[in-house]
Each structure stands twice: as C-alpha cells, then as structure tokens.
Design a protein around this motif. Structure first.
Motif, PDB file in Angstrom:
ATOM      1  N   GLU A 159      45.438  -6.454  -2.593  1.00  0.00           N
ATOM      2  CA  GLU A 159      46.068  -4.890  -2.266  1.00  0.00           C
ATOM      3  C   GLU A 159      47.343  -4.945  -2.976  1.00  0.00           C
ATOM      4  O   GLU A 159      48.060  -6.201  -2.817  1.00  0.00           O
ATOM      5  CB  GLU A 159      46.431  -4.919  -0.682  1.00  0.00           C
ATOM      6  CG  GLU A 159      46.756  -3.597  -0.309  1.00  0.00           C
ATOM      7  CD  GLU A 159      47.143  -3.362   1.237  1.00  0.00           C
ATOM      8  OE1 GLU A 159      45.838  -2.590   1.835  1.00  0.00           O
ATOM      9  OE2 GLU A 159      47.696  -3.917   1.793  1.00  0.00           O
TER      10      GLU A 159
ATOM     11  N   TRP B 203      51.517   4.626  -1.628  1.00  0.00           N
ATOM     12  CA  TRP B 203      50.504   4.018  -0.831  1.00  0.00           C
ATOM     13  C   TRP B 203      50.049   2.551  -1.210  1.00  0.00           C
ATOM     14  O   TRP B 203      50.208   2.049  -2.328  1.00  0.00           O
ATOM     15  CB  TRP B 203      49.409   4.963  -0.833  1.00  0.00           C
ATOM     16  CG  TRP B 203      48.393   4.863  -1.907  1.00  0.00           C
ATOM     17  CD1 TRP B 203      47.172   4.634  -1.739  1.00  0.00           C
ATOM     18  CD2 TRP B 203      48.480   5.438  -3.125  1.00  0.00           C
ATOM     19  NE1 TRP B 203      46.456   4.566  -2.939  1.00  0.00           N
ATOM     20  CE2 TRP B 203      47.005   5.442  -3.935  1.00  0.00           C
ATOM     21  CE3 TRP B 203      49.652   6.188  -3.803  1.00  0.00           C
ATOM     22  CZ2 TRP B 203      47.341   5.715  -5.065  1.00  0.00           C
ATOM     23  CZ3 TRP B 203      49.272   6.557  -5.168  1.00  0.00           C
ATOM     24  CH2 TRP B 203      48.181   6.507  -5.881  1.00  0.00           C
ATOM     25  N   LYS B 204      49.394   1.963  -0.375  1.00  0.00           N
ATOM     26  CA  LYS B 204      48.780   0.679  -0.483  1.00  0.00           C
ATOM     27  C   LYS B 204      47.368   0.623  -0.772  1.00  0.00           C
ATOM     28  O   LYS B 204      46.471   1.639  -0.172  1.00  0.00           O
ATOM     29  CB  LYS B 204      48.831  -0.160   0.722  1.00  0.00           C
ATOM     30  CG  LYS B 204      50.431  -0.617   0.948  1.00  0.00           C
ATOM     31  CD  LYS B 204      50.586  -1.892   2.036  1.00  0.00           C
ATOM     32  CE  LYS B 204      51.951  -2.173   2.376  1.00  0.00           C
ATOM     33  NZ  LYS B 204      52.600  -2.571   1.276  1.00  0.00           N
ATOM     34  N   ALA B 205      46.964  -0.025  -1.784  1.00  0.00           N
ATOM     35  CA  ALA B 205      45.668   0.093  -2.138  1.00  0.00           C
ATOM     36  C   ALA B 205      44.927  -1.065  -2.776  1.00  0.00           C
ATOM     37  O   ALA B 205      45.764  -1.886  -3.223  1.00  0.00           O
ATOM     38  CB  ALA B 205      45.275   1.331  -3.102  1.00  0.00           C
ATOM     39  N   THR B 206      43.620  -1.502  -2.625  1.00  0.00           N
ATOM     40  CA  THR B 206      43.035  -2.559  -3.262  1.00  0.00           C
ATOM     41  C   THR B 206      42.524  -2.235  -4.650  1.00  0.00           C
ATOM     42  O   THR B 206      42.145  -1.226  -4.665  1.00  0.00           O
ATOM     43  CB  THR B 206      41.933  -3.109  -2.387  1.00  0.00           C
ATOM     44  OG1 THR B 206      42.458  -3.229  -0.753  1.00  0.00           O
ATOM     45  CG2 THR B 206      41.342  -4.316  -2.667  1.00  0.00           C
TER      46      THR B 206
ATOM     47  N   ASP C  94      41.930   2.953  -0.893  1.00  0.00           N
ATOM     48  CA  ASP C  94      43.031   2.858  -0.110  1.00  0.00           C
ATOM     49  C   ASP C  94      42.447   2.213   1.109  1.00  0.00           C
ATOM     50  O   ASP C  94      41.166   2.014   1.373  1.00  0.00           O
ATOM     51  CB  ASP C  94      43.743   4.199   0.220  1.00  0.00           C
ATOM     52  CG  ASP C  94      42.894   5.365   0.868  1.00  0.00           C
ATOM     53  OD1 ASP C  94      41.814   4.779   1.515  1.00  0.00           O
ATOM     54  OD2 ASP C  94      43.125   6.541   0.838  1.00  0.00           O
ATOM     55  N   ARG C  95      43.417   2.244   2.328  1.00  0.00           N
ATOM     56  CA  ARG C  95      43.021   1.638   3.362  1.00  0.00           C
ATOM     57  C   ARG C  95      41.792   2.349   4.415  1.00  0.00           C
ATOM     58  O   ARG C  95      41.416   1.796   5.230  1.00  0.00           O
ATOM     59  CB  ARG C  95      44.314   1.187   4.329  1.00  0.00           C
ATOM     60  CG  ARG C  95      45.142   0.187   3.630  1.00  0.00           C
ATOM     61  CD  ARG C  95      46.403  -0.150   4.692  1.00  0.00           C
ATOM     62  NE  ARG C  95      47.009  -1.335   4.349  1.00  0.00           N
ATOM     63  CZ  ARG C  95      48.019  -1.908   4.699  1.00  0.00           C
ATOM     64  NH1 ARG C  95      48.706  -1.170   5.526  1.00  0.00           N
ATOM     65  NH2 ARG C  95      48.540  -3.136   4.139  1.00  0.00           N
ATOM     66  N   ASP C  96      41.884   3.568   4.218  1.00  0.00           N
ATOM     67  CA  ASP C  96      40.932   4.266   4.770  1.00  0.00           C
ATOM     68  C   ASP C  96      39.622   4.417   4.164  1.00  0.00           C
ATOM     69  O   ASP C  96      38.222   4.960   4.336  1.00  0.00           O
ATOM     70  CB  ASP C  96      41.156   5.939   4.861  1.00  0.00           C
ATOM     71  CG  ASP C  96      42.496   6.197   5.641  1.00  0.00           C
ATOM     72  OD1 ASP C  96      42.744   5.359   6.750  1.00  0.00           O
ATOM     73  OD2 ASP C  96      43.211   7.019   5.335  1.00  0.00           O
TER      74      ASP C  96
END
Ligand code: BTX
Length: 330
Positions: A281, A291-294, A308-310
């Motif tokens: 991430e 935003w945070k994302a992998t 993303d986290r969703d």
C-alpha cells in the motif's frame, strides 16, 4: 565500422580455434598481406591476437576501451547492433538515432557513447552521463505495432535491464513505475522512449537506456546522491561495461523476439515480478485527491493498476506516488 574489418572480426569470432590466413584471405577476397595489415591494426586497437604457425590466428581478448569493433566482437545477435556506432562524446545518443532513423537506418541500429554532455531524461529533465562510467545508449526500433502499444517497449526494456542485473550479480533490481530501475531503493538506470508515429502506425521508436555502472558514491552529483546510485556502488566491485552492454543487447533481442511472437503477457509477468512495492500500500495524489491504495500491477497500455481500501480498481497514467521510506517522487 569499415566492413572488411568487421567481417574479419566476425570470422575470427565464429571459429572456436585458430583460422588460417589463407582461409581468411579466401573468405574476404583480399590478399594475405592485407589480412596481416588488418591484424596489426586490430592489435593497435588493443586486441590480443595470437598467431600460430600453420594454424593461423585467434583473438584471445578484446580491449577494455569501448569501440565499434570491441562491442561487436562476440555479439552473436541476429538483428540488434549489426549497425552499431560508438562515439567518445555526444550531446545525446537519442538525437543521433533520430537523425539515423530519418536517414533510413534499420531496426536494431545502436548508438552508444562514452559520455553525453546533454543527456536527457523524460520531460526535458537532465540525465547525468559522465565519461566512461556508464552505459549511455539508444536503440532504433521499427516495430510493426499500433502506436498505443509503444509503452510496452519501455516496460520490455525495463525487464531486460532487471534480468541482466540479476543474471550478472546477486543484486536484486526493482522496477519502479513507470520505468526507473532501483537497487536498494536508489535509481541506477532510467529509460527514455521516444516515438515517431502517424495516426495508426509507428514509424520508429528510439529506446534510450541510461545506466550508472562504475561511478563511486562521490561521483554521483550531490543533488541526486540521496536517490541515485551505480551498479559498482551497490555491488561493491567494478563492472565490465562492454560485456554488460553485450549482455543487454542479447537479452533485448531475445525478449523482443518473444514479445513479437507471444505478446505482452510474459513481459507483464516479468515486470510485476520485479515491480517495486507491487502488492504493497502506498499513498497516491492527483490534482483532485489523495488516497491510499495497493499497487496491483501494470496494464497492457503501460498504466499502473491500483486498488483502494474499498476494493475499487483504478488505472493510473500519471500520478504522484508517495513511495514511502527510501523512495522518492520521480
Ligand atoms: P527521468 O526523467 O525518469 O529521470 C531524470 C531524473 O533522474 C533527473 O531529473 C534527476 O533527478 C535524476 N537523474 C539524473 N541523472 C541521473 C543518473 N545518472 N542516475 C540516476 N538519476 C539521475 C530517465 O529520465 C531516462 C534517462 C534516459 C537516459 C538515456 S542515456 C541514453 C539516451 N540519451 C539520452 O540523452 N537519454 C537517454
């Protein structure tokens, strides 16, 4: 390179053992005296040539100094580097290849220099290219591809460089999207791909490879020392630049041929195998949001795929990525 000389080196190179003066003279259609003169010139260039009575000639080693001869000696490729031009100093190898492309030089033409005084990176950035310390090289490609696939060739080049480093050393290279090559989080190489295209056809592509090879730590410019390094600096020993160039060219040809026959899948897998922070991430910023994302992987069009986290996936073409500890922004 003068063609008789080139053929002579090729012949000497083909034979495992010695090749007689008579055979060389027959094959090249020149006198034995002429052969003898060429041999002397090669020796002057630093070739170590053994001459044994009744057996003939054999190249024992090629000189350290880069030249067209030494780079082509032992380069057993089908199409890459058959036209190869070496210069002591240039402004940028990219510009020379663009000119050569316009003059009709073939697919696989290579230009390499000991030093660039106006080496360039992407978006008119500068690329430090000190004399005799690295690989400053451009390759002309004439691929039969639609222009939207051009980014795949940059990804391909990055995998070639990563493979070369893995094969020659214990270093673990990583590819940072889009195309930086890192070792221990520091950039050792960059790739600049430039394309000349019409709407639905590529005329030609110039793939520029810059690789820091033998700089010591203090030879890296101070303003980039925190984020740049060289192979020697990371591996702790000097690298043979010519052999490294030949290794890159052989691998490039092999990978390109595979890509032409099998498509992008293998490149994608290889890129992701070496991909920097893939599966991890990071924080991403665009003009609109942060935003945070992998990082998931790369797409056939060169985009970076993130989740993303969703669980929503997104393709990024340009974004600022906060790479976290040790990383930096391009
Ligand atoms: P890039 O835009 O990704 O990287 C350029 C940035 O990298 C610079 O702004 C600087 O911060 C940093 N940098 C500059 N020089 C070096 C270096 N020697 N090592 C590590 N970091 C550096 C990358 O562009 C593409 C570079 C391609 C260079 C090749 S060399 C052969 C060909 N000819 C030419 O003029 N360019 C290409």
């Amino acid at each position: 390179m003068e063609s008789t000389r080139k053929q002579l080196i090729e012949l000497l190179n083909k034979k495992d053992g010695h090749i007689s003066g008579q055979e060389l003279s027959n094959q090249l259609n020149i006198s034995r005296t002429a052969i003898w003169k060429h041999m002397n010139e090669l020796k002057k260039d630093g070739y170590d040539i053994e001459a044994v009575q009744r057996k003939g000639y054999k190249i024992l080693s090629s000189p350290d100094k880069m030249s067209e001869n030494t780079l082509q000696w032992g380069l057993d490729t089908e199409w890459i580097g058959h036209q190869l031009f070496h210069y002591d100093q240039v402004e940028s190898t990219q510009e020379i290849v663009h000119q050569m492309a316009k003059q009709g030089k073939p697919h696989g033409t290579v230009v390499i220099a000991d030093e660039q005084v106006k080496g360039k990176g992407r978006m008119a950035r500068k690329w430090d290219s000190p004399k005799g310390k690295g690989i400053w090289m451009s390759i002309l490609l004439r691929p039969n591809l639609p222009p939207f696939k051009a980014p795949q060739l940059t990804l391909l080049a990055a995998t070639v460089l990563a493979e070369m480093i893995s094969e020659r050393s214990a270093l673990v290279p990583q590819i940072k999207w889009p195309n930086d090559l890192l070792i221990h989080h520091k950039k050792v190489s960059g790739i600049l791909t430039e394309m000349q295209a019409e709407q639905d056809a590529i005329q030609y592509i110039v793939v520029g490879i810059g690789m820091n090879v033998n700089q010591n730590g203090e030879e890296i410019p101070e303003d980039i020392r925190h984020k740049a390094s060289s192979l020697k600096n990371e591996a702790g020993e000097e690298w043979n630049i010519q052999e490294t160039v030949q290794h890159i060219l052989r691998l490039f040809e092999r990978t390109y041929d595979q890509y032409e026959s099998d498509g992008f899948e293998a490149i994608k897998a290889n890129w992701e195998k070496h991909g920097y922070r893939i599966g991890e991430e990071v924080t991403i910023s665009t003009m609109k949001r942060t935003w945070k994302a992998t990082l998931v992987g790369i797409e056939p069009d060169g985009a970076l795929c993130v989740r993303d986290r969703d669980g929503n996936h997104e393709k990024l073409y340009s974004a600022e990525i906060h790479w976290g500890e040790g990383g930096y922004h391009a």
